[in-house]
Design an enzyme around this catalytic site. Structure first.
Site, PDB file in Angstrom:
ATOM      1  N   HIS A 151       0.826  -1.211   0.000  1.00 11.95           N
ATOM      2  CA  HIS A 151       0.000   0.000   0.000  1.00 11.95           C
ATOM      3  C   HIS A 151       0.862   1.263   0.000  1.00 11.95           C
ATOM      4  O   HIS A 151       0.386   2.351  -0.335  1.00 11.95           O
ATOM      5  CB  HIS A 151      -0.916  -0.004   1.230  1.00 11.95           C
ATOM      6  CG  HIS A 151      -2.265   0.600   0.973  1.00 11.95           C
ATOM      7  ND1 HIS A 151      -2.465   1.663   0.115  1.00 11.95           N
ATOM      8  CD2 HIS A 151      -3.496   0.295   1.468  1.00 11.95           C
ATOM      9  CE1 HIS A 151      -3.750   1.976   0.091  1.00 11.95           C
ATOM     10  NE2 HIS A 151      -4.393   1.162   0.895  1.00 11.95           N
ATOM     11  N   ASP A 367      -8.450  -9.971 -18.209  1.00 11.28           N
ATOM     12  CA  ASP A 367      -8.502 -11.140 -19.095  1.00 11.28           C
ATOM     13  C   ASP A 367      -7.079 -11.425 -19.582  1.00 11.28           C
ATOM     14  O   ASP A 367      -6.526 -10.704 -20.405  1.00 11.28           O
ATOM     15  CB  ASP A 367      -9.428 -10.846 -20.268  1.00 11.28           C
ATOM     16  CG  ASP A 367      -9.524 -12.014 -21.240  1.00 11.28           C
ATOM     17  OD1 ASP A 367      -8.839 -13.041 -21.031  1.00 11.28           O
ATOM     18  OD2 ASP A 367     -10.276 -11.897 -22.220  1.00 11.28           O
TER      19      ASP A 367
END
Length: 424
Positions: A151, A367
């Site tokens: 983070h 994808d």
């Protein structure tokens, strides 16, 4: 199901990072980010076109290629210098075999302990890679791609920018179609000395449990109708606000049952600032650009604890923040506005509830060449908090609820949780 790690290596960029890009200064907003790794797992059906070996070969090759343009992720964070040494040491890449079928895993109640095994555990240090990936191969050929990203260098938008870039590179056999990131956040928010990062509080001694509750589209429509069935409701709430308000209401009720009276509480949630400030920050700027916002419940000072009232508090907190973040004309002013929200020390008699949301992030778009994910999950947290994410059809919300053991029993058996959710 058993998850067995079969290989572990470091993946480095295809070409070395140029010397003039070796020192990547993080921004002051990066310094505020929790010193944690953000986990996400994406699940893919088996395809008949390629075997495990060919698919993992493509994943490795494209990961190496994408790291040439997301080069700070292959470096190491030096906290004392407030920079990433872009030394091309690489990201960690694990392969694992899962003894079972993906369809079997996805049926019935989510086995959180198995989900946890699909993502690596990490303890942040000066030598820890900033991104870690675990490719889990099921017996049927299904895949679960788990990733953890520090983070300190990335918020949810930046993590998705990288992930979808990697998927594009894998699917198209190259990085020509990948949107290039800009590593310029520090030019808007220069790093500062002695900024403490946000630390998520942990309650000592309590056994922490994570369970998953799903609010489907019809349940959310019902919640919105209940929230709007009042003259006090100003506007119809979003899915996230409606779900957050109900969970908050139940947590307040649990605290009341334990203590015998309504208690003050503060709900923390995060708001992405991308496209919401007066600063000319490009959409493809990499790094952290979010702020915490708070909503408050007044305990015994409140006459009621109605859903529409909590919806109103949440909605007002978001809209006030959106107005406020338009006012600063430079990074210093915006940073000062954000850090003011951290200065208040809550009273010990005030309950703190932490919410985070992946809703509307493009996590279902990745994808790699064998279709979009059939499910996306996080993993169990080590502190009490609630993580929200979209269901695959986009109409519902999954709530990953992490509470201590006693509170979880009260939560899952609360009439409103039973009425509006199914547990998976």
């Amino acid at each position: 199901m058993k998850v067995e790690i079969v290989s572990r290596k470091l993946i480095k960029p295809t070409s070395p990072t140029p010397p003039h890009l070796r020192r990547y200064k993080i921004s002051s907003l990066d310094q505020l980010a929790p010193p944690a790794y953000v986990p996400l797992i994406q699940y893919y059906h088996a395809t008949g076109d390629e075997n495990d070996e060919k698919r993992t070969e493509r994943l490795e090759k494209s990961l190496s290629e994408i790291l040439t343009i997301f080069y700070p992720l292959a470096g190491r964070y030096i906290k004392d210098d407030q920079l990433v040494d872009c030394n091309d040491e690489g990201v960690e890449y694990l392969e694992a075999r899962v003894s079972g079928q993906l369809a079997q895993f996805l049926q019935g109640e989510v086995k959180v302990e198995v989900v946890n095994d699909l993502a690596p555990n990490v303890m942040a240090s000066s030598t820890t890679p900033l991104a870690i990936f675990q490719i889990n191969m099921f017996e049927c050929g299904g895949l679960a791609i788990a990733w953890l990203m520090s983070h300190v260098v990335a918020d949810g938008t930046s993590a998705c920018m990288f992930l979808n870039g990697w998927a594009t590179a894998c699917r198209t056999s190259g990085i020509n179609e990948v949107i290039r990131p800009r590593f310029d956040m520090a030019s808007f928010f220069p790093p500062r000395p002695n900024i403490p990062s946000v630390v998520v509080p942990k309650k000592p001694g309590a056994l922490i449990i994570t369970k998953v509750f799903v609010f489907d589209g019809s349940s959310i429509s019902s919640l919105k109708a209940i929230a709007c069935d009042s003259a006090l409701t100003k506007r119809q709430p979003s899915r996230v606000v409606a779900v957050t308000a109900l969970i908050w209401k139940v947590l307040i009720a649990i605290a009341q049952a334990k203590h015998g009276h309504l208690r003050h509480s503060i709900l923390f949630q995060t708001l992405s600032l991308r496209g919401k400030t007066a600063l000319p920050i490009p959409d493809n700027s990499f790094g952290n650009l979010f702020m915490p916002i708070t909503a408050r419940f007044g305990g015994d000072n409140e006459s009621k604890m109605e859903l529409h009232e909590l919806v109103g508090k949440l909605d007002d907190s978001i809209r006030n923040a959106l107005v406020d973040c338009k006012k600063p004309q430079n990074g210093d002013e915006l940073f000062s506005m954000m850090t003011n929200s951290f200065k208040e020390v809550p009273d010990p008699e005030t309950d703190i509830y932490l919410f985070t949301s992946w809703c509307r992030f493009p996590v279902y778009e990745a994808d790699f060449g064998w279709g979009k994910p059939i499910w996306v999950s996080t993993k169990a947290k080590t502190a009490e908090m609630i993580s929200l994410s979209d269901t695959k059809n986009g109409d519902g919300v999954e709530a990953w609820v992490t509470l201590n053991e006693k509170d979880m029993l009260l939560f899952q058996n609360h009439p409103e949780i039973k009425a509006f959710t199914t547990q998976i």
